[in-house]
Design an enzyme around this catalytic site. Structure first.
Site, PDB file in Angstrom:
ATOM      1  N   GLU A 123      -3.581 -70.728  23.380  1.00 34.92           N
ATOM      2  CA  GLU A 123      -4.422 -70.481  24.333  1.00 34.92           C
ATOM      3  C   GLU A 123      -5.819 -70.208  23.524  1.00 34.92           C
ATOM      4  OE1 GLU A 123      -3.132 -70.597  27.612  1.00 34.92           O
ATOM      5  OE2 GLU A 123      -1.090 -69.518  27.326  1.00 34.92           O
ATOM      6  N   CYS A 161       1.300 -71.595  30.148  1.00 39.05           N
ATOM      7  CA  CYS A 161       1.189 -71.775  29.006  1.00 39.05           C
ATOM      8  C   CYS A 161       1.103 -74.070  28.788  1.00 39.05           C
ATOM      9  CB  CYS A 161       2.861 -72.521  27.695  1.00 39.05           C
ATOM     10  SG  CYS A 161       3.360 -73.345  26.414  1.00 39.05           S
TER      11      CYS A 161
END
Length: 230
Positions: A103, A2
């Site tokens: 992402e 992340c």
């Protein structure tokens, strides 16, 4: 990993959802939060408190703050035993607040940005760890890392890892200062249910950390726009 996320909700919405007090000024809405920047975390020392921390955990024994840029995430499967994180895992846990995260999906040579968020539209709490570090000049720095886990089936087609997203039921135990046993805490560090999340492809403007506005989360209008921003 992340490595980029958003925090758009107002401080009143966040306090209503996560039940914390905050003495410092409320953060401005952020659409492209990046490592080493200040992020909003919630800790519990008997009272839930919101604090701004540097994203990228700097262990108390570190000689240089730059180590934090390599420790923005902690792998949940090893965090309880890894020297950089094990002390924080037992005694210094936090919630890192977000509205969604990015992402990148591989399509040939291109990396296509995807934005993931709760279907309900509510903000989310990443499981986090925090530390205090004192610089050689005597300045104290609070920093944090986001725990990651194996991606659920919804995210797996984009990337194989995802942040640990706690629920309203698991947040209190994660923050409980009297709980230190890894066997009690590790079962919380699981993928969020796939059907709780939604996603959309967004503009490649998010690829540049200097871009920080609503356009970062806007749907990618067309393949032509994707080529335009690449």
């Amino acid at each position: 990993m992340c490595s980029r996320y958003t925090l758009i909700s107002s401080i009143s919405e966040l306090q209503g959802r996560f039940g914390f007090v905050m003495d410092s000024p409320a953060p401005e809405p952020r659409y492209n939060i990046a490592p080493t920047e200040q992020v909003l975390a919630v800790v519990n020392d008997g009272v839930r408190k919101g604090e701004m921390m540097r994203w990228g955990l700097v262990p108390s024994w570190a000689k240089d703050i730059k180590i934090g840029s390599r420790m923005i995430n902690a792998v949940s499967e090893t965090a309880a035993t890894k020297p950089s994180f094990r002390s924080a895992f037992r005694r210094r846990r936090c919630l890192v607040l977000a509205d969604g995260f990015y992402e990148w999906r591989r399509e040939g040579k291109q990396r296509v940005p995807m934005y993931f968020f709760h279907k309900s539209g509510e903000p989310m709490a990443f499981a986090g760890l925090w530390e205090s570090w004192q610089s050689p000049e005597g300045e104290w720095v609070r920093s944090c890392a986001v725990l990651t886990t194996t991606a659920n089936e919804f995210i797996a087609s984009t990337y194989h890892r995802m942040p640990v997203i706690l629920s309203g039921e698991t947040e209190p135990l994660w923050l409980d200062p009297l709980t230190e046993t890894p066997d009690t805490l590790e079962p919380l560090l699981i993928p969020a249910p796939a059907d709780s999340l939604d996603a959309r492809e967004v503009s490649p403007m998010v690829n540049n950390v200097r871009n920080d506005g609503p356009g970062c989360v806007a749907p990618a209008a067309s393949p032509q726009e994707v080529r335009l921003f690449s």
